[in-house]
Design a protein around this motif. Structure first.
Motif: not given
Ligand code: ZN
Length: 192
Positions: A57-67
């Motif tokens: 699994h690759v989860i991506r968001n701005a910054g790779g933050r644990a939102s």
């Protein structure tokens, strides 16, 4: 059809031609791990971490933050799809280091056009802005290693994350492509 859409559709046709037997892949990731990383266009986790379709699994968001939303995905990743080890990977020269919530809120209040940056953000837009941006935590980064430690700790200490999943912290160097371990983060993310 825009030129871009035509390019994407053409590239996809090529991909389909060489799709081979990937239609038979199982839904759960074969290598039982997940990566949380930044959406930055220079990062290609499939390449820098050696992933094939079906692997991880690759989860991506701005910054790779644990939102909250990243944690939502990680919880599904282990609870329903069996991942057993997780990576949090931030990177050098991240855009999230270049602004604060206050700067972003003000830029969006000024207009909804794209801002310019020459060492300092400036809004040159002409459309109406919105104050909604002032309500959002954009999860910006002021210190790269600290942000990795913070996010690994946030994942590690989440009540829905089992103590048996190790969480590793890394920084990807955009100049060399190398993954550099943030030892303090990995230590924080060790199994309990
Ligand atoms: Zn980034």
């Amino acid at each position: 059809m825009s030129k871009l859409v035509a390019e994407v559709i053409q590239a996809n046709e090529q991909y389909v031609e060489n799709f081979g037997d990937k239609g038979g892949l199982a839904l759960p990731p074969a290598r039982h791990f997940a990566v949380l990383t930044c959406m930055d266009a220079r990062l290609d986790p499939a390449k820098f971490a050696g992933l094939a379709e079906g692997d991880a699994h690759v989860i991506r968001n701005a910054g790779g933050r644990a939102s909250d939303d990243a944690i939502r995905s990680l919880v599904i990743s282990y609870k329903l799809l069996g991942t057993k080890e997780w990576f949090v990977i931030h990177h050098t020269d991240c855009g999230m280091e270049l602004f604060t919530n206050e700067i972003m809120g003000n830029l969006l209040a000024s207009s909804l056009d794209t801002a310019t940056f020459d060492g300092k953000w400036k809004d040159i837009g002409t459309t109406p802005g919105s104050n909604e941006g002032k309500e959002i935590d954009f999860l910006t980064i002021s210190n790269l290693a600290d942000s990795v430690v913070e996010d690994v700790a946030k994942v590690r200490n989440h009540p829905l994350v089992p103590p048996s999943i190790p969480v590793y912290g890394y920084i990807y160097d955009v100049k060399t492509g190398r993954l550099i371990e943030v030892e303090e983060a990995t230590k924080v993310g060790t199994v309990k």
